[in-house]
Every structure is written in C-alpha cells, then in structure tokens.
Design a protein around this motif. Structure first.
Motif, PDB file in Angstrom:
ATOM      1  N   ILE A 101      19.722   4.084  90.191  1.00 15.08           N
ATOM      2  CA  ILE A 101      19.290   5.445  90.527  1.00 15.08           C
ATOM      3  C   ILE A 101      19.250   6.292  89.259  1.00 15.08           C
ATOM      4  CG2 ILE A 101      19.872   7.511  91.841  1.00 15.08           C
ATOM      5  CD1 ILE A 101      21.214   5.674  93.873  1.00 15.08           C
ATOM      6  N   GLY A 102      20.277   6.112  88.412  1.00  9.03           N
ATOM      7  CA  GLY A 102      20.325   6.867  87.163  1.00  9.03           C
ATOM      8  C   GLY A 102      19.140   6.553  86.273  1.00  9.03           C
ATOM      9  N   ALA A 103      18.807   5.268  86.169  1.00  6.54           N
ATOM     10  CA  ALA A 103      17.669   4.876  85.322  1.00  6.54           C
ATOM     11  C   ALA A 103      16.371   5.435  85.890  1.00  6.54           C
ATOM     12  CB  ALA A 103      17.600   3.353  85.219  1.00  6.54           C
ATOM     13  N   PHE A 104      16.243   5.406  87.222  1.00  7.94           N
ATOM     14  CA  PHE A 104      15.038   5.965  87.860  1.00  7.94           C
ATOM     15  C   PHE A 104      14.942   7.453  87.571  1.00  7.94           C
ATOM     16  CE2 PHE A 104      14.079   8.494  91.692  1.00  7.94           C
ATOM     17  CZ  PHE A 104      12.694   8.387  91.667  1.00  7.94           C
ATOM     18  N   ALA A 105      16.064   8.160  87.712  1.00  7.96           N
ATOM     19  CA  ALA A 105      16.045   9.605  87.486  1.00  7.96           C
ATOM     20  C   ALA A 105      15.693   9.913  86.038  1.00  7.96           C
ATOM     21  CB  ALA A 105      17.396  10.208  87.841  1.00  7.96           C
ATOM     22  N   TYR A 106      16.197   9.085  85.130  1.00  6.49           N
ATOM     23  CA  TYR A 106      16.000   9.337  83.703  1.00  6.49           C
ATOM     24  C   TYR A 106      14.562   9.036  83.272  1.00  6.49           C
ATOM     25  CZ  TYR A 106      16.689   8.847  78.667  1.00  6.49           C
ATOM     26  OH  TYR A 106      16.606   8.968  77.312  1.00  6.49           O
ATOM     27  N   PHE A 107      14.042   7.889  83.727  1.00  5.64           N
ATOM     28  CA  PHE A 107      12.730   7.443  83.249  1.00  5.64           C
ATOM     29  C   PHE A 107      11.578   8.001  84.077  1.00  5.64           C
ATOM     30  CE2 PHE A 107      15.110   3.936  81.194  1.00  5.64           C
ATOM     31  CZ  PHE A 107      14.631   4.141  79.916  1.00  5.64           C
ATOM     32  N   SER A 108      11.770   8.150  85.390  1.00  8.30           N
ATOM     33  CA  SER A 108      10.645   8.539  86.241  1.00  8.30           C
ATOM     34  C   SER A 108      10.740   9.970  86.745  1.00  8.30           C
ATOM     35  CB  SER A 108      10.542   7.589  87.441  1.00  8.30           C
ATOM     36  OG  SER A 108      10.234   6.308  87.001  1.00  8.30           O
ATOM     37  N   ALA A 168      19.673  15.584  87.551  1.00  6.70           N
ATOM     38  CA  ALA A 168      21.020  15.044  87.781  1.00  6.70           C
ATOM     39  C   ALA A 168      21.464  15.324  89.209  1.00  6.70           C
ATOM     40  CB  ALA A 168      22.007  15.649  86.786  1.00  6.70           C
ATOM     41  N   ILE A 169      21.196  16.539  89.696  1.00  2.00           N
ATOM     42  CA  ILE A 169      21.588  16.873  91.066  1.00  2.00           C
ATOM     43  C   ILE A 169      20.829  15.993  92.055  1.00  2.00           C
ATOM     44  CG2 ILE A 169      21.390  18.678  92.821  1.00  2.00           C
ATOM     45  CD1 ILE A 169      22.169  20.649  90.582  1.00  2.00           C
ATOM     46  N   PHE A 170      19.539  15.765  91.750  1.00  2.00           N
ATOM     47  CA  PHE A 170      18.738  14.914  92.624  1.00  2.00           C
ATOM     48  C   PHE A 170      19.293  13.488  92.646  1.00  2.00           C
ATOM     49  CE2 PHE A 170      15.085  12.149  93.467  1.00  2.00           C
ATOM     50  CZ  PHE A 170      14.640  12.702  94.646  1.00  2.00           C
ATOM     51  N   ALA A 171      19.647  12.969  91.456  1.00  2.00           N
ATOM     52  CA  ALA A 171      20.184  11.597  91.396  1.00  2.00           C
ATOM     53  C   ALA A 171      21.494  11.502  92.171  1.00  2.00           C
ATOM     54  CB  ALA A 171      20.394  11.192  89.936  1.00  2.00           C
ATOM     55  N   LEU A 172      22.363  12.499  91.986  1.00  2.00           N
ATOM     56  CA  LEU A 172      23.632  12.499  92.730  1.00  2.00           C
ATOM     57  C   LEU A 172      23.367  12.548  94.235  1.00  2.00           C
ATOM     58  CD1 LEU A 172      26.188  14.823  90.939  1.00  2.00           C
ATOM     59  CD2 LEU A 172      26.302  12.377  91.291  1.00  2.00           C
ATOM     60  N   ALA A 173      22.379  13.375  94.625  1.00  2.00           N
ATOM     61  CA  ALA A 173      22.059  13.493  96.049  1.00  2.00           C
ATOM     62  C   ALA A 173      21.586  12.156  96.598  1.00  2.00           C
ATOM     63  CB  ALA A 173      20.990  14.570  96.267  1.00  2.00           C
ATOM     64  N   ALA A 203      12.786  12.662  85.884  1.00  2.00           N
ATOM     65  CA  ALA A 203      12.884  13.767  84.923  1.00  2.00           C
ATOM     66  C   ALA A 203      11.535  14.087  84.273  1.00  2.00           C
ATOM     67  CB  ALA A 203      13.956  13.462  83.876  1.00  2.00           C
ATOM     68  N   PRO A 204      10.769  13.064  83.828  1.00  2.00           N
ATOM     69  CA  PRO A 204       9.424  13.393  83.289  1.00  2.00           C
ATOM     70  C   PRO A 204       8.529  14.063  84.327  1.00  2.00           C
ATOM     71  CG  PRO A 204      10.053  11.170  82.702  1.00  2.00           C
ATOM     72  CD  PRO A 204      11.092  11.654  83.652  1.00  2.00           C
ATOM     73  N   PHE A 205       8.662  13.623  85.598  1.00  2.00           N
ATOM     74  CA  PHE A 205       7.868  14.218  86.667  1.00  2.00           C
ATOM     75  C   PHE A 205       8.252  15.689  86.856  1.00  2.00           C
ATOM     76  CE2 PHE A 205       8.148  15.217  91.255  1.00  2.00           C
ATOM     77  CZ  PHE A 205       6.797  15.331  91.530  1.00  2.00           C
ATOM     78  N   LEU A 206       9.560  15.956  86.785  1.00  2.00           N
ATOM     79  CA  LEU A 206      10.054  17.315  87.012  1.00  2.00           C
ATOM     80  C   LEU A 206       9.710  18.240  85.849  1.00  2.00           C
ATOM     81  CD1 LEU A 206      11.641  18.260  89.499  1.00  2.00           C
ATOM     82  CD2 LEU A 206      13.698  18.216  88.103  1.00  2.00           C
ATOM     83  N   GLU A 207       9.537  17.641  84.689  1.00  2.00           N
ATOM     84  CA  GLU A 207       9.281  18.422  83.487  1.00  2.00           C
ATOM     85  C   GLU A 207       8.025  19.284  83.631  1.00  2.00           C
ATOM     86  OE1 GLU A 207       9.334  15.872  80.144  1.00  2.00           O
ATOM     87  OE2 GLU A 207      10.867  17.077  79.153  1.00  2.00           O
ATOM     88  N   LYS A 208       7.069  18.779  84.445  1.00  2.00           N
ATOM     89  CA  LYS A 208       5.830  19.538  84.648  1.00  2.00           C
ATOM     90  C   LYS A 208       6.112  20.882  85.299  1.00  2.00           C
ATOM     91  CE  LYS A 208       3.498  15.243  85.607  1.00  2.00           C
ATOM     92  NZ  LYS A 208       3.240  14.431  86.789  1.00  2.00           N
ATOM     93  N   PHE A 209       7.156  20.921  86.125  1.00  2.00           N
ATOM     94  CA  PHE A 209       7.461  22.157  86.850  1.00  2.00           C
ATOM     95  C   PHE A 209       8.311  23.108  86.027  1.00  2.00           C
ATOM     96  CE2 PHE A 209       6.752  18.822  89.945  1.00  2.00           C
ATOM     97  CZ  PHE A 209       5.766  19.397  90.730  1.00  2.00           C
ATOM     98  N   ILE A 238      24.369   9.711  86.801  1.00  2.00           N
ATOM     99  CA  ILE A 238      23.901  10.800  85.951  1.00  2.00           C
ATOM    100  C   ILE A 238      24.208  10.559  84.470  1.00  2.00           C
ATOM    101  CG2 ILE A 238      23.951  12.620  87.668  1.00  2.00           C
ATOM    102  CD1 ILE A 238      26.728  13.306  86.771  1.00  2.00           C
ATOM    103  N   LEU A 239      24.786   9.378  84.181  1.00  2.00           N
ATOM    104  CA  LEU A 239      25.248   9.101  82.820  1.00  2.00           C
ATOM    105  C   LEU A 239      24.108   9.188  81.803  1.00  2.00           C
ATOM    106  CD1 LEU A 239      27.774   8.379  81.344  1.00  2.00           C
ATOM    107  CD2 LEU A 239      27.332   5.981  81.765  1.00  2.00           C
ATOM    108  N   LEU A 240      23.000   8.492  82.122  1.00  2.00           N
ATOM    109  CA  LEU A 240      21.891   8.450  81.160  1.00  2.00           C
ATOM    110  C   LEU A 240      21.341   9.847  80.898  1.00  2.00           C
ATOM    111  CD1 LEU A 240      19.890   5.273  82.129  1.00  2.00           C
ATOM    112  CD2 LEU A 240      20.881   5.820  79.921  1.00  2.00           C
ATOM    113  N   LEU A 241      21.117  10.593  81.994  1.00  2.00           N
ATOM    114  CA  LEU A 241      20.550  11.936  81.860  1.00  2.00           C
ATOM    115  C   LEU A 241      21.426  12.822  80.989  1.00  2.00           C
ATOM    116  CD1 LEU A 241      19.456  12.628  85.510  1.00  2.00           C
ATOM    117  CD2 LEU A 241      17.975  12.761  83.533  1.00  2.00           C
TER     118      LEU A 241
END
Lengths: 280, 315
Positions: free
Chosen positions: B137-144, B165-170, B146-152, B237-240
């Motif tokens: 989950i952490g790797a997904f949040a970090y690689f996929s 990070a909050i999304f990954a924890l959720a 977070a870049p997606f969210l960056e647009k917003f 959330i470690l990677l993020l």
C-alpha cells in the motif's frame, strides 16, 4: 381502527411499517451502499494497476526464499506458544492464568511489530555484533520478532477452531471416561485439525509481507518487504512493483491454501468456499 | 460449557458404575480412562501444565513494555514531550475518519443490505484486502497515488504527501473496521431480525434502525481499534514520509527511521516509542472492551466471546 393510528401519531419515532409508504425508493439504500462499498474497493484497482507495472530489478528468488524462511521459522516459534495459550483459554476459561493470557494476547496485538524487531536487534546484536555477517545470521535474528508478530493471530485462529468443534464431541468423550487432556488432544484438536491448519496459513498470509519484524536488518537485506522499501528509496518504480507483486501473489497463495484446508461443512468446502462468506 | 462442573459430574457417574477399576476387559473404554482417581490426577496435572506453559506468551509484551519503561527512566538528551504524540494521533484520526464511512457501509452491505449472491464474495474480498502487506500500500501511495494527487495541489508537496499518507493509512485500516463491524452485525440475534421482517421492515430499515442501534457503542470500539492500529502503522507511510524529509512525522515513522539507521540503542528508542505505546494501548484496550462488551450484551451475556454467534434466518 383509529386507535392504533392515533397511537402512532403520538410517538416520536413511528413504527417501521408506518414509514414504508414515505420512503423514497426501495433501491436507494442499496445503491448508496453499493457506491460506498465501491469506494472501498476501487483503490485496490489502483494497487492492481501499480502491481502490473512490474519490470526489471534484481532477481527476486533469493528474497522470496528469505521471506519464506523467516515466516516459516517464525511460525515454528509461535505455533507451540499460541497452541498452549489457546488450549488454556479454551479449556479453563475462568482461571486467572487464562484471563491474564487472553488480556495479554490482546495487548500483544496492539504493539507495533516494528518494536519486536527493534528489541530483538538491540538484544541479540548487543550480545553478538558479528551475527549479522554470518550467512543466515540475520535471518535467525528475524525469527523471534516474526514469531511474536504472528502470535495473536494464531492464538485467535486456534481458539476459534477449538470453539467450532461441536460441544457434544467433548461431552461424549468426557462421558466415556476420557480425561480432559485426552479429550482436548485426541478429540477437540483432532476434529479441529483442518481449521487449525487453515489458521496457520492465514497467519502466514498476514506475516509474509510484514515489514516491521525485518526492518532492523537494513535496506540491503534479502526479505521481500525490504526489497520494496529499497526500490522505493531508490525511486525504482518497476522494481518496487515487481517485489510488491511477488508479495501479493505469495499472500494470495497462502490464503488459497487456507481456504483449501478449512474444514468443509455440509454446504461448502474446498475451493467453493473462496467465493462464499468467510467463516473467520 | 467448559466450566468446572463438567468433569465432576462425569466423575460422579463413573464412581457410581461398578467395576470402574482395573479389572475391566480391555477395550475402547478401558483404553480411554484408567479409573476415576487416576483420571482426576491426570486432569490436575494437565491443568497445572497448561497454567504454567499457556501464559508463556505473557513474557513477550512485558519484555517489550519493560524495556520501554527502563528506557524512559534512563537519562537521555532529548526529554519526552507529549507534543510528539500530536502528529501521530491527528494522522490516525484523520485516516479513520476517511476510512470509516465506506468501511461501515461495507459491513452493513455484506451482512444485510446487499443482494444475497453478492454478500459472500464481497465479504471475502474485504477480508482478503486486510492481508495485503502494508508496504505494498505504501509503495502504491508513493509511486501512483501521490503523483496523481499532485495535480490537485500544484506547488505544495507537503499537502500532497500529507493527504497521500492519510489515504494510505485509511486503506490499511479500512478492512479492520469493516471486519469488526461485520462481526458485530453478525452478533445481533437472528430473532430480532425476524421480528423486524415480520413488522414489514425493509433491509435498509433493518440496517438503520435495528443493527445500528443494537451495535451502537461497539462501532465506537471498532473505530478505536482502528485508531490504535493506524497510530502504530509505519510501513504504509514509511516511503512517503522518508521521501519528504524531516518534518512533523508520526512516532512510528521516527522509530522506523531510527531502526533503519541501525544504531538501535534501546534507551533512545524506548524514549521515542513510549508515547506511541501508550496511545496504541489505550485505544486498543478501550476498543476491545467496547466490542467484546457489545457482543456479550447481544448474546444475552451467556456466550463466550470466541464462539461464533448463531444467526437464525437471514433476511
């Protein structure tokens, strides 16, 4: 007829039948719930998409072997302890020892697994700093934290497996004159055999990808979760996805084995149970 | 059922029966029991054996907590500040707030709301998603993600990382909430549901007016358990957070960073994680108490918590 209707009007909340005509549509609730459920499941499609981006990276077979070794050895440590604890709580639930054990296992489930690894590292590496350079030495270090993190799950699975054995088996054995020890080992545990094995597999599925117990080995060590971490820190998306994919496939394999091992009942068992409601 | 009166009555029957001693012909019964006196002795020894070796598990957490206490008592350069708990607790609460609505809806869906044919597979999916490793989950949040969210959030990496990070924890704790919620819903006696059906309730009304009030406080327990887990969860959330550099980080990630750096000095680490242990311990204990209490209340105070609760007819 007017009596009950008046009574309904006086109540603050009308009885269920009275509101039937006022509801919007019989399907609104269903649709809403399904949309929310989809919101829960859709992120996993994103995860699946991420996993399919796996490319390149170093060969993962040694990492897979290392992860399997750590999980297997951790299970070897944890199974006897969890079995004894579950047997105590099942057989003598009212004793002080049983209550204390149950309370402590619940407490154990709440401790972040990272701490087990840290404590093991601090104790063993202090005692023998050269242990990390011995082949498999690092893995030996990881066995205890892995085992400890598996304990609560195993304990609960064993307890549930014991509880699923019909009480009449116990009563029959006891009335035939068997001792409680004999009843527990030869009747209850034997009948629960398949559920016990399923519990072990479910615990393995959870423990297989845990980063906490192996984190102290450092980013260069072999186990799979550390490979994901290392690839992430190196910003190597393909390698991270590859290691993650192996982790998820391993987890699914353990879950499949658990479903196959589960004790079949009259209407379900084996592979079919994968598509039915989980019993634990 | 497994109380103290079972064997006693058995013993009584055996004593009453003539020829319970050693002179019996060998058969199944003779092999099973060797007479009431000896059986009592065996049971006694068995009990002592279990009572001694069963609680071995007790040693583990007390070792960990003991070390933490020693670490806190030891003099250290950085004093423990209660403020370090803030980012941890805030992050965990935010993650649970994000995860709770879909997770609770899912537990209602897989117990009463959904069509019969979908309930089983959906419950299986939710249970499966709880065993996906958090680091994935952490790797997904970090690689996929977070870049997606960056647009917003263009130009504010901190917001991106915080929300990711909050999304990954959720994602990591949602299956826990859903599973506990499902168990709670299954603990509601089938008789009550039948009664509601007889009164003409729809499935949604059963979920809304019967299950929800019936499990009431148990749901708060489920959320508390999730808060405890989210507070202790580092891998998701470690990677993020490691990529973000030293900012206001949760304790679990700080601890992971110390462990990764290799210089594990127990005193310093214990200093760091003691507040985290307190948070997880309080949340988990309170949550479990609420959930178990609700289950016991629903079962009429008779069933042991470990027993799967009986459902009558499902709607």
């Amino acid at each position: 007829m007017s009596g009950p209707a008046l009574e309904h009007e006086r109540r603050s909340t009308p009885p269920i039948a009275a509101t039937r005509s006022r509801r919007r549509s019989p399907r609104t609730g269903n649709v809403l719930a399904f949309v929310i459920l989809a919101a829960l499941l859709v992120p996993w499609l994103g995860v699946a998409r991420f996993l399919l981006q796996a490319t390149g990276g170093a060969p993962l077979l040694p990492s897979l072997v290392a992860s399997l070794l750590v999980t297997g050895a951790g299970l070897l440590v944890a199974i006897p302890v969890a079995w004894l604890a579950a047997a105590l709580v099942f057989e003598y639930p009212t004793t002080l020892a049983a209550r204390m054990t149950k309370w402590v296992v619940d407490l154990l489930a709440g401790i972040p697994t990272l701490l087990f690894g840290a404590v093991a590292a601090a104790i063993f590496l202090r005692m023998s700093p050269s242990l990390k350079s011995v082949p498999f030495g690092a893995l030996i270090l990881a066995v205890f934290p892995a085992g400890f993190s598996l304990l609560p799950r195993l304990f609960r699975a064993f307890l549930r497996a014991f509880a699923r054995v019909p009480g009449t088996y116990r009563e029959a054995a006891l009335s035939l004159g068997a001792s409680r020890a004999h009843t527990l080992i030869a009747v209850v545990a034997k009948s629960a055999r398949r559920d016990l094995v399923a519990g072990v597999f479910v615990a393995a599925a959870h423990g297989f990808g845990e980063l906490g117990p192996v984190l102290f080995l450092g980013v260069d060590a072999a186990p799979l979760p550390l490979r994901v971490l290392a690839a992430g820190l190196g910003k190597d998306r393909g390698a991270a996805a590859a290691a993650s994919l192996v982790l998820v496939v391993g987890m699914l394999t353990f879950q499949l084995l658990a479903a196959l091992a589960q004790r079949p009942t009259a209407d379900r068992g084996g592979l079919v149970s994968l598509f039915l409601e989980p019993r634990s | 059922m497994a109380g103290e009166d079972g064997p006693a009555s058995v013993r009584g029957i055996r004593v009453a029966g003539a020829g319970a001693g050693r002179g019996r012909p060998s058969g199944t019964l003779a092999a099973v029991g060797a007479g009431p006196t000896r059986r009592a002795a065996v049971d006694e020894r068995f009990r002592y054996f279990l009572s001694f070796f069963g609680p071995l598990v007790v040693l583990v957490p007390f070792l960990v907590i003991g070390i933490a206490v020693v670490g806190v008592a030891a003099p250290s350069s950085s004093p423990v500040s209660p403020l370090t708990v803030l980012p941890t607790v805030a992050g965990a609460l935010a993650a649970v707030a994000l995860a709770a609505p879909p997770a609770l809806a899912a537990s209602a869906y897989v117990t009463v709301l959904g069509p019969r044919a979908l309930r089983g597979p959906m419950a299986r999916l939710v249970a499966l998603s709880s065993s996906v490793p958090a680091i994935v989950i952490g790797a997904f949040a970090y690689f996929s993600f977070a870049p997606f969210l960056e647009k917003f959030f263009p130009g504010s990496p901190r917001a991106t990382i915080g929300f990711s990070a909050i999304f990954a924890l959720a994602m990591a704790v949602a299956p826990t909430i859903a599973n506990v919620g499902r168990r709670l819903a299954l603990a509601v006696p089938g008789v009550r549901i039948e009664a509601a059906l007889a009164l003409g309730a729809t499935r949604r009304q059963i979920a809304q007016r019967l299950l929800l009030p019936a499990v009431g406080r148990g749901l708060i327990g489920a959320l508390l358990i999730a808060v405890g887990r989210a507070a202790g969860e580092a891998s998701a959330i470690l990677l993020l957070v490691l990529a973000a550099g030293p900012t206001m980080t949760p304790i679990s990630v700080d601890a992971a960073r110390v462990v990764l750096a290799g210089g594990v000095a127990l005193g310093g680490l214990a200093h760091l994680v003691a507040p985290l242990l307190v948070v997880t311990f309080v949340a988990q204990t309170a949550g479990r108490t609420l959930v178990e209490g609700t289950k016991r209340r629903l079962a009429g105070g008779l069933a042991r918590p470990a027993l799967p609760s009986p459902w009558g007819v499902r709607p």
